[in-house]
Design an enzyme around this catalytic site. Structure first.
Site, PDB file in Angstrom:
ATOM      1  N   TYR A 237       0.823  -1.213   0.000  1.00 42.52           N
ATOM      2  CA  TYR A 237       0.000   0.000   0.000  1.00 42.52           C
ATOM      3  C   TYR A 237       0.857   1.262   0.000  1.00 42.52           C
ATOM      4  O   TYR A 237       0.748   2.109  -0.892  1.00 42.52           O
ATOM      5  CB  TYR A 237      -0.935  -0.025   1.212  1.00 42.52           C
ATOM      6  CG  TYR A 237      -1.598   1.290   1.529  1.00 42.52           C
ATOM      7  CD1 TYR A 237      -2.332   1.988   0.576  1.00 42.52           C
ATOM      8  CD2 TYR A 237      -1.507   1.845   2.814  1.00 42.52           C
ATOM      9  CE1 TYR A 237      -2.944   3.197   0.878  1.00 42.52           C
ATOM     10  CE2 TYR A 237      -2.124   3.051   3.121  1.00 42.52           C
ATOM     11  CZ  TYR A 237      -2.830   3.724   2.156  1.00 42.52           C
ATOM     12  OH  TYR A 237      -3.436   4.924   2.453  1.00 42.52           O
ATOM     13  N   LYS A 241       1.610   3.975  -3.110  1.00 43.12           N
ATOM     14  CA  LYS A 241       1.209   5.370  -2.909  1.00 43.12           C
ATOM     15  C   LYS A 241       2.402   6.303  -3.073  1.00 43.12           C
ATOM     16  O   LYS A 241       2.286   7.398  -3.642  1.00 43.12           O
ATOM     17  CB  LYS A 241       0.575   5.551  -1.531  1.00 43.12           C
ATOM     18  CG  LYS A 241      -0.787   4.909  -1.368  1.00 43.12           C
ATOM     19  CD  LYS A 241      -1.863   5.547  -2.223  1.00 43.12           C
ATOM     20  CE  LYS A 241      -2.373   6.834  -1.644  1.00 43.12           C
ATOM     21  NZ  LYS A 241      -3.545   7.369  -2.393  1.00 43.12           N
TER      22      LYS A 241
END
Length: 491
Positions: A237, A241
């Site tokens: 994640y 990002k």
């Protein structure tokens, strides 16, 4: 910064919002409709095959939520006409070019009208398939940026990232851009094009091997973790990002770009009412496991600062930052940490105490109808002590049960299965959250503090667009808002 009324700023604006069925996006949409029904248009991008499917998702996953009860009470029967006139549901997918929007006439219309672009589309699962996460978290923002560059009236592009793109850094973490190819461990060679090639090569090899769908999914999840940790990030994640931020910084040209980095987002502090939350979010999975009696020990430093921020404060910071940076073409990107670790820190041990007191008074009711009795959690400060505890408490008894099970008793089989599930649950949580259980970083929010001051001095309606965590009493918030909200809206 020269600011004025945020309510007036939103009037007659056309806004594109991606990830429209997400937790934060719902709160953003509700806020706009409630405080400024004279917005020109809310274009809401939803992942769907066609417009009909997108509208069905909007009705069932957005407007049907308790979150909208206040705006429904405010407007009554007029709300349907407001939604019909002001909201345009768009079927699409940010991981595709043109955001997956197939209707060329609709794209042209949005290019003519959209002034504010708000990117909230994200895959937040720490352990997501790498191909899926990079498609949405990394390539998605670039597809949206391509769209924004064609918008004739564009005033600002707001990208919501996460503070944890910082990885496991300690000390004061500043609000600075991530440069293209920058890594957290100093290793050279991070190339986003190459990462996409690695994904395609891996998928091709798996298909040649006739791997099952389940095997492909697992391989893609493991690849994400492996690639993230190669360059110093703890999970898929935050790695994807971070790469999304790199691409925006490199490709933005003169687009006014605001990157908002919230910390751990929790339930609403005040608006539209206290305690609304959706989904089992980061620290909430620990609360759920504890309430059910599945967590009696955990790993971490009781003095670790757990940086949390209510969702409505994040949304308010989003709106005020757009007011502040509208039309700032040619300026550097503006980055804001929205959190509490510097101005109003929360210690991990406080969260344990709040959970103990709350679930003692309001216990979880088990399947057998009896309340689950919770106690003080044993907190272990090192991985070695955690492994010793698990061996004595669970693994040795499990070995004994397995021996007894061979004698043929179904009872022992059930006990084995139950203990196995408990061990796997705790070990998975520890693996995913270990970087944050010993986190020593503090998120500098100097830019955000300047924004708060500018809002106060510049005419922003601070009673409506509050985002100062210093106003929060954490004990009141967790005992009266967040934990009750979890029990009502999630658990």
């Amino acid at each position: 910064m020269e600011l004025g009324s945020a309510v007036q700023f939103l009037e007659n604006r056309a806004i594109l919002v991606t990830g429209a069925t997400g937790f934060l996006a719902k709160i953003f949409v509700e806020k706009i409709l409630r405080v400024q029904p004279n917005v020109k248009k809310l274009y809401l991008l939803l992942r769907a095959a066609d417009t009909m499917a997108a509208v069905q998702r909007f009705n069932s996953e957005v407007m049907a939520k308790d979150l909208f009860k206040v705006v429904k009470e405010k407007y009554g029967e007029k709300l349907n006409s407001i939604i019909s006139e002001k909201v345009s549901v768009v079927a699409g997918d940010v991981s595709c070019e043109n955001m997956g929007v197939k209707d060329s006439h609709l794209l042209d219309q949005m290019h003519r009208e959209v002034e504010l672009v708000v990117n909230l589309a994200a895959i937040t699962d720490f352990y997501e398939r790498y191909d899926v996460a990079i498609g949405i978290n990394t390539m998605g923002p670039t597809h949206l940026l391509d769209f924004a560059k064609k918008c004739q009236k564009l005033k600002v592009f707001l990208h919501v990232s996460t503070a944890y793109v910082s990885g496991e850094r300690d000390g004061l973490i500043q609000e600075t851009p991530i440069q293209m190819g920058e890594t957290l461990n100093g290793r050279c060679g991070l190339d986003i094009d190459r990462e996409n090639e690695i994904i395609q090569e891996t998928l091709k090899n798996l298909i040649v091997e006739n791997a099952s769908d389940e095997s492909i999914t697992l391989a893609m999840k493991e690849l994400g973790i492996q690639r993230a940790r190669t360059y110093g990030w703890p999970n898929t994640y935050v790695f994807t990002k971070a790469m999304g931020e790199m691409l925006l910084g490199k490709l933005r040209d003169d687009i006014p770009l605001v990157i908002l980095r919230p910390t751990i987002i929790t339930s609403t502090y005040k608006e539209p009412f206290l305690g609304w939350v959706e989904g089992v979010r980061t620290i909430d999975s620990l609360a759920l496991g504890y309430a059910k009696g599945r967590i009696t020990c955990f790993l971490g430093d009781p003095k670790t600062i757990t940086d949390v921020i209510p969702a409505d404060m994040v949304v308010n910071a989003m709106i005020v930052s757009m007011v502040a940076h509208a039309d700032e073409r040619g300026c550097s990107e503006s980055i804001y940490h929205v959190g509490s670790s510097l101005s109003n820190p929360v210690e991990f041990s406080w969260l344990q105490d709040y959970a103990l007191h709350y679930f003692t008074k309001h216990p979880w009711i088990a399947k057998n109808g009896k309340p689950v009795v919770v106690g003080k959690v044993t907190v272990l400060s090192t991985m070695d002590s955690f492994h010793r505890y698990m061996a004595i408490r669970y693994l040795l008894p499990l070995k004994g049960l397995e021996i007894l099970n061979t004698i043929c008793c179904k009872y022992f089989q059930r006990r084995c299965d139950e203990m196995n599930r408990k061990i796997k649950f705790v070990m998975k949580l520890v693996d995913l959250y270990r970087p944050y259980l010993f986190f020593k970083g503090i998120y500098d929010d100097m830019n955000t503090e300047k924004l708060r001051r500018a809002a106060k001095e510049g005419g922003i309606e601070t009673e409506l667009f509050y985002f100062d965590p210093k106003a929060i009493s954490w004990e009141d918030y967790f005992m009266k808002a967040h934990l009750p909200g979890l029990m009502k809206h999630v658990f």
